[in-house]
Design an enzyme around this catalytic site. Structure first.
Site, mmCIF file in Angstrom:
data_model
loop_
_atom_site.group_PDB
_atom_site.id
_atom_site.type_symbol
_atom_site.label_atom_id
_atom_site.label_comp_id
_atom_site.label_asym_id
_atom_site.label_seq_id
_atom_site.Cartn_x
_atom_site.Cartn_y
_atom_site.Cartn_z
ATOM 1 N N LYS A 83 0.832 -1.187 0.102
ATOM 2 C CA LYS A 83 -0.016 0.216 -0.087
ATOM 3 C C LYS A 83 1.008 1.030 -0.037
ATOM 4 O O LYS A 83 1.787 1.452 1.067
ATOM 5 C CB LYS A 83 -0.727 0.045 1.121
ATOM 6 C CG LYS A 83 -2.299 0.388 1.082
ATOM 7 C CD LYS A 83 -3.138 0.058 2.436
ATOM 8 C CE LYS A 83 -4.642 0.661 2.076
ATOM 9 N NZ LYS A 83 -5.239 0.407 3.476
HETATM 10 O O1 G3P Z 1 -7.738 1.379 5.050
HETATM 11 C C1 G3P Z 1 -7.948 2.513 4.794
HETATM 12 C C2 G3P Z 1 -9.410 3.210 5.116
HETATM 13 O O2 G3P Z 1 -10.439 2.173 4.676
HETATM 14 C C3 G3P Z 1 -9.717 3.810 6.269
HETATM 15 O O3 G3P Z 1 -10.712 4.002 6.656
HETATM 16 O O4 G3P Z 1 -12.526 4.801 8.353
HETATM 17 O O5 G3P Z 1 -10.235 5.281 8.763
HETATM 18 O O6 G3P Z 1 -11.343 6.443 7.049
HETATM 19 P P1 G3P Z 1 -11.418 5.137 7.871
#
Ligand code: G3P
Length: 219
Positions: A83
């Site tokens: 990533k």
């Molecule tokens: O892994 C990346 C993403 O899905 C993060 O989500 O909820 O922290 O915005 P969030």
């Protein structure tokens, strides 16, 4: 649509895998830090559980550092996907890694233009963060839809991961658009099962079955 779990928690991953509906896992530095476990060991454990793509994020910010880190992470397991944040250095690293056949997931993507750059650099996956776009009073699903249209226009090979999913309707809307993958927290995956009529239906069937068994003398 493939379902990925957005977590580094082994219990959650184990449960999802046991249900037979989890195709992969995405992690990020925040999710790893939450687990307080050694990074590489945890990535290996996740790979062994899910036996599908597992995204592990680099923390270097310069492209050479990203590539070095990526090569180390790629050694952990054949399922590891690197990533990489969508910056100029990130795009350069994605391009270099794609030449070497190392799979990448362009992350922290918040616009169709950024997604195009990821696809052009040869990213295996691109992760638009729909929830975080909503958080700043913009429309995350609209951004996702535009990316889907653009990728279809040019038949880009890069798969789209709807990320930063916050609730079941994000998943439904992403599926309606034909998004390749939705990555979601375990709590959202659990909510996908829920419908009050399912619970009411089970209760009624069980009650009727008990009545039937009484009438039939326990048969
Ligand atoms: O892994 C990346 C993403 O899905 C993060 O989500 O909820 O922290 O915005 P969030």
């Amino acid at each position: 649509m493939k379902i990925f779990l957005d977590t580094a928690n082994l219990d959650e991953i184990r449960k999802g895998v046991e249900w037979g509906i989890v195709d992969g896992v995405t992690t990020n530095p925040t999710l790893i830090a939450r687990e307080k476990a050694p990074f590489k060991e945890r990535v290996k454990e996740i790979c062994q559980l899910v036996k599908g793509p597992v995204s592990a994020e680099v923390t270097a910010l310069d492209w050479k550092g990203m590539v070095e880190e990526a090569k180390e992470l790629a050694k952990i397991d054949e399922h590891v996907v690197i990533k990489i944040p969508l910056t100029p250095d990130g795009i350069r690293a994605i391009k270099a890694l794609s030449y070497e056949g190392i799979k990448t997931n362009a992350t922290l993507v918040f616009s169709p233009m950024q997604a195009i750059l990821a696809a052009k650099a040869g990213a295996t996956y691109v992760s638009p963060f729909i929830g975080r776009v909503d958080d700043v009073s913009s429309d995350g699903l609209k951004m996702l839809e535009e990316i889907v249209i653009i990728f279809n226009n040019y038949a880009f090979d890069t798969e789209i991961i709807a990320a930063s999913i916050r609730h079941p309707m994000h998943v439904v809307e992403a599926a309606l658009m034909g998004v390749d993958i939705a990555t979601m927290p375990f709590t959202v995956l659990e909510k996908l099962f829920k419908h009050p009529l399912t619970d009411i239906g089970i209760e009624r069937f069980m009650k009727d079955w008990e009545e039937y068994r009484k009438i039939m003398g326990g048969e």
